[in-house]
Design a protein around this motif. Structure first.
Motif, PDB file in Angstrom:
ATOM      1  N   ILE A 155       0.850  -1.192   0.000  1.00 11.97           N
ATOM      2  CA  ILE A 155       0.000   0.000   0.000  1.00 11.97           C
ATOM      3  C   ILE A 155       0.885   1.241   0.000  1.00 11.97           C
ATOM      4  N   PRO A 156       0.757   2.140  -0.983  1.00 11.12           N
ATOM      5  CA  PRO A 156       1.559   3.367  -1.024  1.00 11.12           C
ATOM      6  C   PRO A 156       1.418   4.174   0.264  1.00 11.12           C
ATOM      7  N   LEU A 157       2.494   4.866   0.639  1.00 17.86           N
ATOM      8  CA  LEU A 157       2.502   5.614   1.897  1.00 17.86           C
ATOM      9  C   LEU A 157       1.480   6.744   1.919  1.00 17.86           C
ATOM     10  N   ASP A 158       1.152   7.274   0.732  1.00 16.61           N
ATOM     11  CA  ASP A 158       0.208   8.396   0.680  1.00 16.61           C
ATOM     12  C   ASP A 158      -1.225   7.953   0.388  1.00 16.61           C
ATOM     13  N   PHE A 160      -4.906   6.759   1.149  1.00 15.41           N
ATOM     14  CA  PHE A 160      -5.863   6.839   2.257  1.00 15.41           C
ATOM     15  C   PHE A 160      -6.415   5.430   2.509  1.00 15.41           C
ATOM     16  N   VAL A 161      -6.336   4.990   3.776  1.00 20.43           N
ATOM     17  CA  VAL A 161      -6.760   3.633   4.130  1.00 20.43           C
ATOM     18  C   VAL A 161      -7.923   3.675   5.115  1.00 20.43           C
ATOM     19  N   ILE A 162      -8.963   2.922   4.802  1.00 20.96           N
ATOM     20  CA  ILE A 162     -10.101   2.765   5.717  1.00 20.96           C
ATOM     21  C   ILE A 162     -10.163   1.300   6.130  1.00 20.96           C
ATOM     22  N   PHE A 163     -10.190   1.075   7.424  1.00 19.74           N
ATOM     23  CA  PHE A 163     -10.151  -0.288   7.965  1.00 19.74           C
ATOM     24  C   PHE A 163     -11.381  -0.562   8.824  1.00 19.74           C
ATOM     25  N   ILE A 187      -9.443   5.079  -2.620  1.00 28.16           N
ATOM     26  CA  ILE A 187      -9.187   4.753  -1.215  1.00 28.16           C
ATOM     27  C   ILE A 187      -9.011   3.241  -1.084  1.00 28.16           C
ATOM     28  N   GLN A 188      -8.057   2.825  -0.242  1.00 30.79           N
ATOM     29  CA  GLN A 188      -7.887   1.397   0.031  1.00 30.79           C
ATOM     30  C   GLN A 188      -8.762   1.012   1.224  1.00 30.79           C
ATOM     31  N   PHE A 189      -9.679   0.075   1.019  1.00 35.66           N
ATOM     32  CA  PHE A 189     -10.537  -0.437   2.079  1.00 35.66           C
ATOM     33  C   PHE A 189     -10.041  -1.830   2.477  1.00 35.66           C
ATOM     34  N   ILE A 190     -10.025  -2.084   3.786  1.00 37.52           N
ATOM     35  CA  ILE A 190      -9.608  -3.393   4.302  1.00 37.52           C
ATOM     36  C   ILE A 190     -10.607  -3.838   5.363  1.00 37.52           C
ATOM     37  N   TRP A 191     -11.067  -5.088   5.260  1.00 35.81           N
ATOM     38  CA  TRP A 191     -11.953  -5.656   6.289  1.00 35.81           C
ATOM     39  C   TRP A 191     -11.317  -6.937   6.825  1.00 35.81           C
ATOM     40  N   ALA A 192     -11.105  -6.964   8.136  1.00 34.89           N
ATOM     41  CA  ALA A 192     -10.542  -8.146   8.789  1.00 34.89           C
ATOM     42  C   ALA A 192     -11.659  -8.906   9.496  1.00 34.89           C
ATOM     43  N   GLY A 193     -11.849 -10.148   9.127  1.00 31.14           N
ATOM     44  CA  GLY A 193     -12.901 -10.955   9.736  1.00 31.14           C
ATOM     45  C   GLY A 193     -13.405 -11.978   8.747  1.00 31.14           C
ATOM     46  N   ILE A 235      -2.096   1.567  10.415  1.00 30.41           N
ATOM     47  CA  ILE A 235      -1.931   2.101   9.054  1.00 30.41           C
ATOM     48  C   ILE A 235      -3.216   2.742   8.549  1.00 30.41           C
ATOM     49  N   ALA A 236      -4.309   2.563   9.301  1.00 29.19           N
ATOM     50  CA  ALA A 236      -5.598   3.115   8.874  1.00 29.19           C
ATOM     51  C   ALA A 236      -5.678   4.607   9.164  1.00 29.19           C
ATOM     52  N   ASP A 237      -6.108   5.373   8.163  1.00 27.45           N
ATOM     53  CA  ASP A 237      -6.413   6.789   8.392  1.00 27.45           C
ATOM     54  C   ASP A 237      -7.745   6.917   9.112  1.00 27.45           C
ATOM     55  N   LEU A 238      -8.589   5.886   8.938  1.00 30.15           N
ATOM     56  CA  LEU A 238      -9.930   5.919   9.524  1.00 30.15           C
ATOM     57  C   LEU A 238     -10.394   4.496   9.817  1.00 30.15           C
TER      58      LEU A 238
END
Length: 343
Positions: A155-158, A160-163, A187-193, A235-238
């Motif tokens: 994931i690029p450092l700049d 925006f990540v939503i987790f 935006i990069q979205f990530i869901w853990a579960g 790493i999540a911005d939000l």
């Protein structure tokens, strides 16, 4: 302690249970002698799950004073587990019967006190004690640590990540999470579960198809260990949890403890425990508007990161250690007075 809360991975119930056990065996180790799933004589018996074997052993005089932990209500199971109507009603009736067997009930959210009373429980026997997380496990990492994990994930450092995290089910608002990802391709979205209850999960086929073919900017990690969650939260911005119903999600506390800004669906239950510390939206459209505003205004993110830090202090293990010490000692005194415990 009687519990099978950690027998199924990916549940907040298990996380809450593990945190309390750790608290008792570290900060309160000199106050209480704790056994787990052992049937000897005890002064206090604290039930964390509602297994039928526990219901039966609650009739034993060896149990002393019985404490029940309410991690869910029948209505909060809607949209989580798929059962035939007769079986569902029988299970819901059993849940309430188990709670009524207890001498004392502990809820993790005050809004559920009235709901339990409506189910026929005595208000005087219900106590609110919130969940908490250990700052030694969920904490803000350094920029170097964050950048290294982003690089590991590609994931690029700049970016925006939503987790978000939790079981993949309708109640958690996973459909809106995916819809928001589709509407925000930058935006990069990530869901853990994952599916903690396997094919019994309500809507399993639908969500299995989503996991197999998500939007390009949405990653489903599956169920991961709590030890790894701290990396994603940092790493999540939000942190986004669009659930339609909750009690007191551990995932929100874990995000706050990492000082990650939090966005939630606008629910009354959050107002009772976290009012002023999080961003909210009533539906998909409003959640999307908030996300757009945050992307354009990083200063708002900094403001809610500071509020997350403030909220995490209220739900820290230091504060809750005092509350649990007082609670267990009070229950012991009550048990002696009522003849449930031999001093």
């Amino acid at each position: 302690m009687f519990s099978q809360a950690d027998s199924v991975k990916g549940q907040g119930v298990g996380s809450a249970y593990q945190e309390l056990i750790k608290l008792l065996r570290t900060r309160l180790v000199d106050d209480f002698y704790v056994t787990i799933n052992k049937y000897g004589q005890s002064d206090l018996t604290h039930y964390h799950t509602i297994n039928p074997t526990y219901f039966l052993n609650s009739f034993s005089k060896a149990r002393g004073r019985k404490i029940g932990y309410v991690h869910f209500l029948p209505e909060t199971l809607e949209g989580s587990i798929k059962l035939p109507a007769p079986a569902r009603q029988a299970f819901y009736d059993y849940v309430i019967s188990f709670y009524k067997r207890m001498d004392q009930i502990v809820v993790v959210n005050p809004i559920f006190i009235d709901k339990l009373v409506a189910h026929g429980l005595d208000r005087e026997k219900i106590r609110y004690i919130p969940n908490f997380v250990a700052k030694s496990e969920f904490y803000p990492q350094t920029t170097v640590q964050k950048n290294a994990f982003r690089k590991q994930l590609g994931i690029p450092l700049d970016k925006f990540v939503i987790f978000g995290d939790g079981q993949v089910q309708e109640r958690k608002g996973v459909d809106d999470f995916a819809k928001l990802a589709q509407a925000n391709p930058d935006i990069q979205f990530i869901w853990a579960g994952g599916f903690s209850f396997g094919k019994m999960t309500d809507g399993y086929d639908h969500y299995k198809a989503l996991l197999d073919n998500p939007p390009k900017n949405l990653t489903f990690t599956g169920i991961i260990d709590r030890e790894e969650l701290v990396n994603y939260l940092n790493i999540a911005d939000l942190f986004l949890l669009p659930s339609f119903d909750e009690l007191f999600p551990m995932s929100v506390l874990e995000a706050l403890s990492c000082h990650t800004p939090v966005l939630l669906r606008n629910l009354d239950l959050y107002k009772a425990i976290l009012d002023g510390y999080y961003l909210s939206g009533n539906d998909y459209s409003e959640l999307n508007e908030v996300i757009h505003k945050l992307v354009k205004n990083p200063t708002i993110l900094k403001e809610y990161s500071a509020l997350a830090k403030k909220a995490s202090e209220q739900y820290s293990e230091e504060h809750l250690a005092e509350i649990w010490r007082d609670f267990y000692n009070e229950q012991y005194r009550l048990g002696v007075e009522l003849g449930q415990i031999r001093p």
